[in-house]
Write a protein that holds these residues in place. Structure first.
Motif, mmCIF file in Angstrom:
data_model
loop_
_atom_site.group_PDB
_atom_site.id
_atom_site.type_symbol
_atom_site.label_atom_id
_atom_site.label_comp_id
_atom_site.label_asym_id
_atom_site.label_seq_id
_atom_site.Cartn_x
_atom_site.Cartn_y
_atom_site.Cartn_z
ATOM 1 N N ALA A 287 -80.607 -54.053 -67.160
ATOM 2 C CA ALA A 287 -80.355 -53.418 -68.455
ATOM 3 C C ALA A 287 -81.590 -52.675 -68.942
ATOM 4 C CB ALA A 287 -79.932 -54.473 -69.477
ATOM 5 N N GLN A 288 -82.775 -53.297 -68.786
ATOM 6 C CA GLN A 288 -83.996 -52.634 -69.233
ATOM 7 C C GLN A 288 -84.312 -51.405 -68.397
ATOM 8 O OE1 GLN A 288 -85.491 -53.470 -72.160
ATOM 9 N NE2 GLN A 288 -83.636 -54.704 -72.181
ATOM 10 N N ALA A 289 -84.018 -51.467 -67.111
ATOM 11 C CA ALA A 289 -84.222 -50.298 -66.252
ATOM 12 C C ALA A 289 -83.312 -49.152 -66.679
ATOM 13 C CB ALA A 289 -83.963 -50.664 -64.791
ATOM 14 N N GLU A 290 -82.084 -49.478 -67.068
ATOM 15 C CA GLU A 290 -81.162 -48.443 -67.525
ATOM 16 C C GLU A 290 -81.611 -47.861 -68.863
ATOM 17 O OE1 GLU A 290 -77.564 -46.076 -67.225
ATOM 18 O OE2 GLU A 290 -79.061 -46.980 -65.900
ATOM 19 N N VAL A 291 -82.101 -48.711 -69.758
ATOM 20 C CA VAL A 291 -82.645 -48.220 -71.031
ATOM 21 C C VAL A 291 -83.804 -47.267 -70.776
ATOM 22 C CG1 VAL A 291 -83.953 -48.914 -73.079
ATOM 23 C CG2 VAL A 291 -81.894 -50.163 -72.442
ATOM 24 N N ALA A 292 -84.703 -47.637 -69.878
ATOM 25 C CA ALA A 292 -85.861 -46.789 -69.571
ATOM 26 C C ALA A 292 -85.404 -45.465 -68.971
ATOM 27 C CB ALA A 292 -86.795 -47.510 -68.610
ATOM 28 N N ARG A 293 -84.430 -45.507 -68.085
ATOM 29 C CA ARG A 293 -83.938 -44.271 -67.446
ATOM 30 C C ARG A 293 -83.287 -43.343 -68.475
ATOM 31 N NH1 ARG A 293 -79.468 -41.900 -65.640
ATOM 32 N NH2 ARG A 293 -78.114 -43.583 -66.376
ATOM 33 N N LEU A 294 -82.400 -43.889 -69.284
ATOM 34 C CA LEU A 294 -81.707 -43.076 -70.284
ATOM 35 C C LEU A 294 -82.685 -42.570 -71.345
ATOM 36 C CD1 LEU A 294 -78.518 -45.304 -70.748
ATOM 37 C CD2 LEU A 294 -78.586 -43.030 -69.699
ATOM 38 N N GLY A 295 -83.597 -43.442 -71.771
ATOM 39 C CA GLY A 295 -84.535 -43.062 -72.818
ATOM 40 C C GLY A 295 -85.479 -41.956 -72.393
ATOM 41 N N THR A 296 -86.073 -42.088 -71.212
ATOM 42 C CA THR A 296 -87.024 -41.063 -70.767
ATOM 43 C C THR A 296 -86.326 -39.723 -70.545
ATOM 44 O OG1 THR A 296 -86.766 -41.877 -68.486
ATOM 45 C CG2 THR A 296 -88.672 -42.653 -69.747
ATOM 46 N N ALA A 297 -85.109 -39.753 -69.999
ATOM 47 C CA ALA A 297 -84.375 -38.497 -69.798
ATOM 48 C C ALA A 297 -84.081 -37.827 -71.134
ATOM 49 C CB ALA A 297 -83.082 -38.770 -69.033
ATOM 50 N N TRP A 298 -83.673 -38.616 -72.110
ATOM 51 C CA TRP A 298 -83.333 -38.079 -73.436
ATOM 52 C C TRP A 298 -84.574 -37.495 -74.131
ATOM 53 C CZ3 TRP A 298 -78.854 -37.494 -76.251
ATOM 54 C CH2 TRP A 298 -78.993 -37.271 -77.617
ATOM 55 N N VAL A 299 -85.654 -38.245 -74.150
ATOM 56 C CA VAL A 299 -86.839 -37.822 -74.900
ATOM 57 C C VAL A 299 -87.542 -36.642 -74.233
ATOM 58 C CG1 VAL A 299 -89.143 -38.551 -75.647
ATOM 59 C CG2 VAL A 299 -87.187 -40.067 -75.992
ATOM 60 N N THR A 300 -87.721 -36.683 -72.932
ATOM 61 C CA THR A 300 -88.437 -35.588 -72.276
ATOM 62 C C THR A 300 -87.703 -34.273 -72.450
ATOM 63 O OG1 THR A 300 -87.369 -36.209 -70.177
ATOM 64 C CG2 THR A 300 -89.609 -36.997 -70.564
ATOM 65 N N GLN A 301 -86.396 -34.299 -72.492
ATOM 66 C CA GLN A 301 -85.621 -33.073 -72.671
ATOM 67 C C GLN A 301 -85.834 -32.467 -74.059
ATOM 68 O OE1 GLN A 301 -81.403 -33.577 -72.108
ATOM 69 N NE2 GLN A 301 -80.946 -31.416 -72.309
ATOM 70 N N ARG A 302 -86.114 -33.313 -75.041
ATOM 71 C CA ARG A 302 -86.185 -32.845 -76.419
ATOM 72 C C ARG A 302 -87.599 -32.751 -76.980
ATOM 73 N NH1 ARG A 302 -81.706 -35.033 -75.093
ATOM 74 N NH2 ARG A 302 -79.735 -34.333 -76.025
ATOM 75 N N LEU A 303 -88.534 -33.425 -76.329
ATOM 76 C CA LEU A 303 -89.888 -33.474 -76.876
ATOM 77 C C LEU A 303 -90.781 -32.380 -76.299
ATOM 78 C CD1 LEU A 303 -91.432 -35.156 -78.935
ATOM 79 C CD2 LEU A 303 -92.199 -36.626 -77.072
ATOM 80 N N ARG A 304 -90.515 -31.968 -75.079
ATOM 81 C CA ARG A 304 -91.391 -30.974 -74.448
ATOM 82 C C ARG A 304 -90.926 -29.552 -74.744
ATOM 83 N NH1 ARG A 304 -92.520 -33.760 -68.562
ATOM 84 N NH2 ARG A 304 -94.265 -35.024 -69.236
#
Length: 304
Positions: A287-304
């Motif tokens: 579950a934590q690996a999935e949170v990390a995967r979804l979170g990093t994909a979401w944030v990097t797309q919107r923060l950079r």
């Protein structure tokens, strides 16, 4: 240590240590072996991650950026503020926020973890949602003062509720895991002892033992703390949010029972482009690996 490493196969560790001690540099063989077998500290691991990021930015700019320009580029790429859950600390339950933070850094983003007031290594204070909102706004403001003007939030549980209410100006998106956004049906007599409930009734305050791996002995809660957890409204927490959010449920072992249904009820209030995802995994690590995967994909797309 490097000297011993260089000559240990020729002379042996113990003779080298005796010679160094006789020359005025005291070092025992046990000290050397402890140094060689001790796992790297969190600071050392973080330094390795940061060095990799410095090399990445330097190489991406043809090797001509100096220290100041590398630092400025890292700040332009943004920072993720990590907010912990109710009655935990900046590392999260079982160090889960440390794991997620490492995933963000591996994706090329800076991270900042902090303790809410009354928790972890922060000052002693009564834990309230209002206090956590002020803490998060202060952290965001401090980052802005130091040049980090593009910010995202990754928050768990009650920390996610604080993020929804704080709404720092420099934040452009958030990943909210198990956010408490609506009313909760909690039997507080299953949480507190009769003596603690009596303290709350008579004095408005009570204490719970802090079971996180830090130096704090007690967490101080008030009647307001209980109201903060129990009496949220989706119209307050989710309406008119200025940025898109990724809401994740099912990943926290200590997630409050009614969070997913309340989030589904208020989802239409969120900004277009937001997502609500139920995490499915075989175990906590998955579950934590999935949170990390979804979170990093979401944030990097919107923060950079």
């Amino acid at each position: 240590m490097e000297y011993i490493d260089q000559y240990r196969h020729e002379f042996g560790v113990e003779p080298i240590c005796r010679t160094l001690t006789a020359a005025g540099t005291q070092i025992a063989p046990s000290t050397y072996y402890a140094f060689k077998t001790r796992p790297p500290s969190k600071r050392a691991l973080r330094d390795e991650e940061l060095l990799a990021e410095i090399h990445r930015v330097h190489a991406a700019n043809f090797g001509v950026y100096g220290a100041k320009k590398v630092h400025a580029q890292l700040r332009r790429e943004g920072v993720v503020i990590l907010c912990h859950d109710f009655l935990t600390d900046r590392h999260g339950l079982s160090d889960r926020l440390d794991t997620v933070a490492a995933a963000y850094r591996a994706a090329g983003l800076a991270t900042l973890q902090f303790d809410f007031s009354g928790l972890g290594d922060s000052d002693d204070d009564v834990i309230t949602l209002g206090g956590e909102v002020e803490d998060l706004q202060a952290v965001s403001g401090w980052l802005e003062e130091h040049g980090w003007r593009r910010q995202a939030i990754h928050a768990n549980g009650f920390g996610a509720t604080a993020a929804l209410l704080a709404r720092p100006e420099r934040v452009v998106t958030a990943v909210l895991v198990g956010a408490v956004v609506g009313p909760q049906s909690i039997l507080w007599e299953n949480v507190f002892s009769p003596d603690q409930l009596d303290e709350l009734d008579r004095h408005g305050l009570t204490r719970l033992v802090d079971d996180n791996p830090n130096g704090r002995e007690w967490n101080v809660l008030s009647k307001q703390t209980l109201a903060d957890v129990s009496l949220q409204k989706v119209e307050t927490t989710m309406k008119d949010l200025p940025w898109q959010v990724l809401m994740l449920h099912g990943a926290l072992t200590d997630e409050f029972p009614d969070t997913a249904s309340a989030a589904a009820e208020g989802f239409a209030l969120l900004r277009d482009g937001s997502r609500l995802v139920q995490v499915h995994a075989d175990d906590v690590d998955g579950a934590q690996a999935e949170v990390a995967r979804l979170g990093t994909a979401w944030v990097t797309q919107r923060l950079r």
